[in-house]
Design a protein around this motif. Structure first.
Motif, PDB file in Angstrom:
ATOM      1  N   PHE A 198       0.830  -1.204   0.000  1.00  0.00           N
ATOM      2  CA  PHE A 198       0.000   0.000   0.000  1.00  0.00           C
ATOM      3  C   PHE A 198       0.865   1.256   0.000  1.00  0.00           C
ATOM      4  O   PHE A 198       0.580   2.224  -0.712  1.00  0.00           O
ATOM      5  CB  PHE A 198      -0.927   0.003   1.215  1.00  0.00           C
ATOM      6  CG  PHE A 198      -1.797   1.235   1.292  1.00  0.00           C
ATOM      7  CD1 PHE A 198      -2.978   1.306   0.573  1.00  0.00           C
ATOM      8  CD2 PHE A 198      -1.412   2.329   2.059  1.00  0.00           C
ATOM      9  CE1 PHE A 198      -3.766   2.445   0.626  1.00  0.00           C
ATOM     10  CE2 PHE A 198      -2.190   3.468   2.114  1.00  0.00           C
ATOM     11  CZ  PHE A 198      -3.371   3.530   1.394  1.00  0.00           C
ATOM     12  N   PHE A 199       1.923   1.274   0.797  1.00  0.00           N
ATOM     13  CA  PHE A 199       2.798   2.448   0.854  1.00  0.00           C
ATOM     14  C   PHE A 199       3.450   2.742  -0.500  1.00  0.00           C
ATOM     15  O   PHE A 199       3.638   3.904  -0.870  1.00  0.00           O
ATOM     16  CB  PHE A 199       3.874   2.257   1.922  1.00  0.00           C
ATOM     17  CG  PHE A 199       3.435   2.645   3.304  1.00  0.00           C
ATOM     18  CD1 PHE A 199       2.680   3.777   3.519  1.00  0.00           C
ATOM     19  CD2 PHE A 199       3.798   1.868   4.400  1.00  0.00           C
ATOM     20  CE1 PHE A 199       2.277   4.135   4.797  1.00  0.00           C
ATOM     21  CE2 PHE A 199       3.406   2.219   5.682  1.00  0.00           C
ATOM     22  CZ  PHE A 199       2.639   3.357   5.879  1.00  0.00           C
ATOM     23  N   ILE A 200       3.818   1.701  -1.232  1.00  0.00           N
ATOM     24  CA  ILE A 200       4.409   1.915  -2.552  1.00  0.00           C
ATOM     25  C   ILE A 200       3.432   2.679  -3.440  1.00  0.00           C
ATOM     26  O   ILE A 200       3.797   3.636  -4.131  1.00  0.00           O
ATOM     27  CB  ILE A 200       4.792   0.565  -3.192  1.00  0.00           C
ATOM     28  CG1 ILE A 200       5.944  -0.071  -2.423  1.00  0.00           C
ATOM     29  CG2 ILE A 200       5.161   0.748  -4.664  1.00  0.00           C
ATOM     30  CD1 ILE A 200       6.272  -1.485  -2.879  1.00  0.00           C
ATOM     31  N   MET A 201       2.153   2.250  -3.404  1.00  0.00           N
ATOM     32  CA  MET A 201       1.138   2.921  -4.211  1.00  0.00           C
ATOM     33  C   MET A 201       0.868   4.339  -3.718  1.00  0.00           C
ATOM     34  O   MET A 201       0.892   5.306  -4.490  1.00  0.00           O
ATOM     35  CB  MET A 201      -0.149   2.093  -4.193  1.00  0.00           C
ATOM     36  CG  MET A 201      -1.331   2.711  -4.935  1.00  0.00           C
ATOM     37  SD  MET A 201      -2.288   3.919  -3.959  1.00  0.00           S
ATOM     38  CE  MET A 201      -2.921   2.890  -2.649  1.00  0.00           C
ATOM     39  N   SER A 202       0.596   4.503  -2.416  1.00  0.00           N
ATOM     40  CA  SER A 202       0.208   5.817  -1.899  1.00  0.00           C
ATOM     41  C   SER A 202       1.352   6.825  -2.011  1.00  0.00           C
ATOM     42  O   SER A 202       1.116   8.019  -2.232  1.00  0.00           O
ATOM     43  CB  SER A 202      -0.265   5.702  -0.446  1.00  0.00           C
ATOM     44  OG  SER A 202       0.766   5.219   0.398  1.00  0.00           O
ATOM     45  N   SER A 203       2.590   6.358  -1.896  1.00  0.00           N
ATOM     46  CA  SER A 203       3.735   7.258  -2.049  1.00  0.00           C
ATOM     47  C   SER A 203       3.825   7.804  -3.471  1.00  0.00           C
ATOM     48  O   SER A 203       4.199   8.963  -3.687  1.00  0.00           O
ATOM     49  CB  SER A 203       5.037   6.533  -1.688  1.00  0.00           C
ATOM     50  OG  SER A 203       5.075   6.211  -0.317  1.00  0.00           O
ATOM     51  N   GLU A 230       9.847  10.617   3.423  1.00  0.00           N
ATOM     52  CA  GLU A 230       9.863  11.157   4.790  1.00  0.00           C
ATOM     53  C   GLU A 230       8.544  10.874   5.495  1.00  0.00           C
ATOM     54  O   GLU A 230       8.514  10.484   6.671  1.00  0.00           O
ATOM     55  CB  GLU A 230      10.103  12.662   4.753  1.00  0.00           C
ATOM     56  CG  GLU A 230      11.501  13.112   4.409  1.00  0.00           C
ATOM     57  CD  GLU A 230      11.610  14.623   4.494  1.00  0.00           C
ATOM     58  OE1 GLU A 230      10.887  15.223   5.330  1.00  0.00           O
ATOM     59  OE2 GLU A 230      12.380  15.214   3.726  1.00  0.00           O
ATOM     60  N   PHE A 231       7.446  11.100   4.775  1.00  0.00           N
ATOM     61  CA  PHE A 231       6.118  10.893   5.359  1.00  0.00           C
ATOM     62  C   PHE A 231       5.913   9.427   5.721  1.00  0.00           C
ATOM     63  O   PHE A 231       5.481   9.101   6.830  1.00  0.00           O
ATOM     64  CB  PHE A 231       5.056  11.365   4.364  1.00  0.00           C
ATOM     65  CG  PHE A 231       3.638  11.230   4.864  1.00  0.00           C
ATOM     66  CD1 PHE A 231       3.231  11.882   6.018  1.00  0.00           C
ATOM     67  CD2 PHE A 231       2.712  10.466   4.174  1.00  0.00           C
ATOM     68  CE1 PHE A 231       1.920  11.772   6.480  1.00  0.00           C
ATOM     69  CE2 PHE A 231       1.409  10.347   4.619  1.00  0.00           C
ATOM     70  CZ  PHE A 231       1.013  11.003   5.772  1.00  0.00           C
ATOM     71  N   LYS A 232       6.264   8.546   4.802  1.00  0.00           N
ATOM     72  CA  LYS A 232       6.106   7.114   5.049  1.00  0.00           C
ATOM     73  C   LYS A 232       6.948   6.681   6.250  1.00  0.00           C
ATOM     74  O   LYS A 232       6.482   5.933   7.122  1.00  0.00           O
ATOM     75  CB  LYS A 232       6.508   6.333   3.801  1.00  0.00           C
ATOM     76  CG  LYS A 232       6.465   4.820   3.949  1.00  0.00           C
ATOM     77  CD  LYS A 232       7.036   4.144   2.715  1.00  0.00           C
ATOM     78  CE  LYS A 232       8.495   4.517   2.538  1.00  0.00           C
ATOM     79  NZ  LYS A 232       9.086   3.919   1.316  1.00  0.00           N
TER      80      LYS A 232
END
Length: 698
Positions: free
Chosen positions: A636-641, A666-668
Motif C-alpha cells: 500500500f505504501f508503494i502505491m500511496s507514495s 519522509e512521510f512514510k
C-alpha cells in the motif's frame, strides 16, 4: 413412559425412522423432524412440528413431581425449531415456529418462546448452521413468495423499490436482483450517479482506495487505478449500469412524492399444533407514489430502500462584507463552481471555510494548481486521516482504534499540526466524539502542512474585508488573514430534509430503519456525529471506550454500506417480524435525525447470531478485496507514495517553487515509527521501491 434410546442411537438417530418410532409410542412427531436426542422422559402428548431439529443430548421432561403425585404436561415444539446440544425443555414449555434454543440452555416450565426467537447462551457450531449465502437465499425465497401472495389485480407490485439511482442505489439494486427479487429504481433526474454527476468538481476523486469503491463486475480489477477521479467514477458507474441492464428496472424523471407504510396485522393463533397461544405478526407492505410525465403513479412493494444521498441540497450563506466589500472571487467549492478560480489561482492566498471532505479536497486542489497559501477555518473539531489509516482499518480485523491512533498522531506530528481535545489544538484525536464532520483521508494535506503551505484556524469568519478575512478564533480573540480567493465549503442540508418531503410521517430512526419498520430503510454516507451535550468527564469516558473498540467494518464507502444494508434489508423482510423486533432492542437508542451516525451503525446483533454471521461475512468479502489489491501495508505504501509524489510535483510545477526530493519517503518513514506499523511490517522501511502508474486525471 420412560426409555433410553442408546440401543438404536447408531442406527436410526436423525432419520425419519426415529420420528416414526417415537410417534408410535404416543408422541405426535412430524416425519421431516430430525431427532438426535438419546433420552426422553414422558413421550405421550409430545408434539414436534415439521423440519425441526433436536440436537445431541437435549432433554425433554413433561412430568412434574409433587409430594403426592406426578402430573404430566406435554411440551409443544413448532415447525423449523432448533433445540441445541445438551439443552433442556421442561413441562408445559412451548416453542413457536422457527424458535432456537442455544446449546447448554434451558426453557423453564410454562415458558413460551416466540416464533423466530433465539434464547439461551452462545450458539455452538453444529450441522444445522447454514452458510451466509444460504441464510440469505432462504429469506429471499420467503420474501418473493409473500410479495406474490400480496399482489392484487390492477395494482403493480414489486419486491423492492429503490429511491435514487446514485452509486449506492445502483449497487443495492445489484444485490437485490442477484437474489431474484423484482426491483424498481425511481430516479427524479434524467441520469444516474447522483452526487458524482451533480455535486462533485472536475478535480474531485475518491478519498479511499479503489477496491473500497469498486462497482461489481469491474473489468481488469487488478489494473484499476487507486483514488479514481470523477471522470473515472462516472465511467465505472455507467459501465456497471449498462453491463447489468439496470435501465430495464429504472424509471427516470420519476420524483417520489409519498411513501406510505402499512404494518402487518397481529393475530392470536389458537389451538394450532405447535403454536398454542402464539401471537403471529404478519409483514405489511408499502406504497410509493411518484410523478412522471405529469402523471401520478403508485407502486406497491414489500420494502423501500431510500438512497437519495448525503449531498442533496447545498447550504448557502453570505458572510458580512462578502458581497459588498470583498474584491476576490468566491465559490462553494463543489458542483464545478471552482473552474475559473482554479485556472487563475497561481500566487493567490486562499481562505477555505469548513471541515469536511470538500474543504480538504479544495485545500489540495488550490495548492496543486499553484495557490501561494491556504488557510482552513473550521468551527468544530477537525479530523483528517493519512490514507494508510483507511487502508489498515479496511484490512485488519482485530485491532482497536487505539492502535490506529498511533499512526494518525505520527502523521500530524510530522506535519507540525497539534492534536488535542481543547480548542487551541488544530486537529482532534482520532475518532474523538466531539467531531461533527466525517473524517476524510489525504496524505498531501499533511505534506502541505509540513511545507508550511496550509494553516489551520479554529474559529468563525466574522467579516470579509477587501483583501482579507477576519476570524473570531475560539481561543485568542480575532485575527485578520490575507484572502484573494474565498471558498465556502459549508456543507449540505441534512439529507433527511429531502426524505421528509416524501415521507412526512417520519418520527424516528434506529440505525437505518425508519419508524421501527423493517420495510423502510434510509441508507447514505453517515454523519460522523451530530455533536455532543456530554460533560467533559463523560466525553473522556466515552472516548476511552471508543479507543478500546475493535471496528468490524473498517471505513466504509457508500458502495459497501449499501451492499451490506441490502443484505440486512432482505433478511429482515424474509423472516418473521418477531425476529426484527428482537433485533431492534439491541440497536442504539432511537434518533430523531433521519441520517445515521458512525456511532449508531450496528453490524453485530446479540439476539441473532445467524444475522451477525451473515453481515460479518458480507463485510469480510469487501475487506478481502482491499487486501487482495494491496496484500501488505508495504504494498500500500508503494502505491500511496507514488500518488503523494505526483501531487507534490504538480504543486512545484505550477508554482515554480523547489520542493526537496523524497518528501513522500519522509512521510512514510514518519508513519512507520508508530508501534502498530512496526509490529506488522514484514519488510524494512527502506525496502526497494517499485514504480506505480498513477491513474490518469488524478
Amino acid at each position: 413412559m420412560q426409555m433410553n434410546q442408546q440401543m438404536w442411537n447408531q442406527v436410526i438417530n436423525g432419520t425419519p425412522w426415529q420420528s416414526l418410532v417415537i410417534s408410535s409410542w404416543g408422541a405426535d412427531v412430524a416425519y421431516s423432524a430430525r431427532l438426535f436426542t438419546r433420552f426422553f422422559a414422558d413421550i405421550t402428548g409430545l408434539i414436534i412440528g415439521p423440519n425441526s431439529v433436536l440436537d445431541y443430548d437435549c432433554y425433554l421432561e413433561q412430568h412434574q413431581k409433587t409430594s403426592t403425585k406426578i402430573e404430566f404436561h406435554p411440551i409443544t415444539i413448532g415447525s423449523r425449531c432448533v433445540l441445541g446440544q445438551r439443552s433442556m425443555l421442561l413441562h408445559s414449555s412451548n416453542l413457536g415456529d422457527g424458535a432456537w434454543v442455544y446449546p447448554l440452555s434451558a426453557v423453564p416450565p410454562n415458558e413460551h418462546v416466540d416464533p423466530d426467537e433465539a434464547v439461551g447462551g452462545v450458539l455452538a457450531v453444529s450441522y444445522y448452521t447454514q452458510e451466509p449465502e444460504a441464510i440469505l437465499m432462504t429469506a429471499t425465497k420467503t420474501l418473493r413468495a409473500r410479495t406474490d401472495d400480496a399482489s392484487k389485480p390492477g395494482k403493480e407490485t414489486v419486491d423492492i423499490i429503490i429511491v435514487g439511482a446514485g452509486a449506492g442505489g445502483l449497487v443495492a439494486a445489484y444485490e437485490f436482483i442477484n437474489q431474484g427479487l423484482n426491483v424498481r429504481i425511481l430516479e427524479k433526474t434524467d441520469d444516474i450517479m447522483g452526487c458524482w454527476k451533480n455535486c462533485a468538481n472536475a478535480t474531485s476523486h475518491v478519498a479511499v482506495s479503489e477496491a473500497t469503491y469498486r462497482f461489481p463486475g469491474a473489468d481488469n480489477e487488478a489494473d484499476l487505478g487507486d483514488y479514481p477521479p470523477r471522470t473515472q467514477v462516472l465511467k465505472n458507474g455507467h459501465h456497471f449500469f449498462e453491463r447489468y441492464n439496470l435501465d430495464r428496472i429504472t424509471e427516470f424523471n420519476a420524483e417520489v412524492t409519498a411513501i406510505n407504510d402499512f404494518p402487518g396485522i397481529s393475530k392470536l393463533v389458537a389451538s394450532t399444533k405447535g403454536q398454542k397461544g402464539v401471537v403471529k405478526y404478519s409483514h405489511g407492505h408499502c406504497e410509493v407514489t411518484y410523478t412522471r410525465g405529469g402523471k401520478n403513479k403508485t407502486l406497491s412493494c414489500s420494502g423501500v430502500f431510500v438512497a437519495t444521498g448525503a449531498q442533496c441540497e447545498q447550504n448557502h450563506h453570505i458572510f458580512p462584507g462578502e458581497d459588498t466589500v470583498f474584491k476576490g472571487p468566491t465559490a462553494y467549492g463543489s458542483a464545478n463552481d471552482i473552474g475559473d478560480i482554479v485556472n487563475n489561482i497561481k500566487g493567490k492566498n486562499v481562505v477555505i471555510v469548513g471541515g469536511g471532505a470538500f474543504a480538504v479536497e479544495n485545500v489540495r486542489t488550490m495548492l496543486m494548481h499553484g495557490a501561494k497559501h491556504v488557510t482552513l477555518v473550521h468551527r468544530s473539531t477537525l479530523q483528517v486521516w493519512p490514507r494508510s489509516v483507511h487502508y489498515l482499518m479496511s484490512t485488519e480485523k482485530d485491532r482497536p482504534f487505539r492502535d490506529y491512533a498511533e499512526v494518525y498522531e505520527k502523521a500530524a506530528n510530522w506535519a507540525g499540526f497539534t492534536i488535542g481535545e481543547n480548542d487551541s489544538c488544530q486537529l482532534a484525536p482520532l475518532m474523538h466524539p466531539t467531531t461533527k464532520a466525517q473524517p476524510t483521508a489525504s496524505d498531501v494535506f499533511f505534506a502541505f502542512g509540513k511545507l508550511g503551505l496550509v494553516t489551520l484556524v479554529r474559529g468563525e469568519i466574522c467579516e470579509m474585508k477587501k483583501n482579507s478575512a477576519v476570524v473570531n478564533k475560539n481561543v485568542g480573540g480575532t485575527t485578520e488573514i490575507k484572502c484573494d480567493v474565498f471558498i465556502k465549503c459549508i456543507g449540505w442540508m441534512e439529507p433527511g430534509h429531502m426524505l421528509k418531503k416524501f415521507y412526512p410521517n417520519f418520527t424516528h430512526r434506529n440505525f437505518v430503519f425508519l419508524n421501527s419498520s423493517p420495510r423502510i430503510m434510509f441508507v447514505c454516507d453517515p454523519h460522523y456525529s451530530y455533536g455532543t451535550t456530554m460533560s467533559d468527564s463523560e466525553i473522556k469516558d466515552r472516548y476511552a471506550a471508543i479507543l478500546d473498540t475493535v471496528p468490524i467494518g473498517g471505513t466504509f464507502s457508500v458502495l459497501i454500506l449499501a451492499r451490506v444494508m441490502a443484505w440486512l434489508h432482505m433478511y429482515n423482510l424474509g423472516n418473521d417480524v418477531t425476529r426484527f423486533n428482537k433485533m431492534l432492542t439491541t440497536l442504539p437508542p432511537a434518533s430523531s435525525h433521519p441520517t445515521c451516525t458512525w456511532d449508531e451503525q450496528k453490524f453485530s446483533f446479540p439476539s441473532n447470531k445467524e444475522l451477525s454471521d451473515m453481515i460479518h461475512f458480507k463485510i469480510g468479502t469487501h475487506k478481502d478485496l482491499v487486501a487482495s489489491k494491496h496484500p501488505t501495508v508495504w504494498d500500500f505504501f508503494i502505491m500511496s507514495s507514488a500518488y503523494l509524489k505526483r501531487d507534490i510535483k504538480a504543486y512545484a510545477t505550477n508554482t515554480g517553487n523547489t520542493v526537496g526530493e523524497g518528501i513522500e519517503k519522509e512521510f512514510k518513514n514518519a508513519l512507520c515509527e508508530a508501534p502498530m506499523l512496526q509490529d506488522i511490517m514484514s519488510t524494512k522501511i527502506d525496502h526497494a521501491e517499485e514504480e506505480v502508474e498513477v491513474v490518469e486525471g488524478y
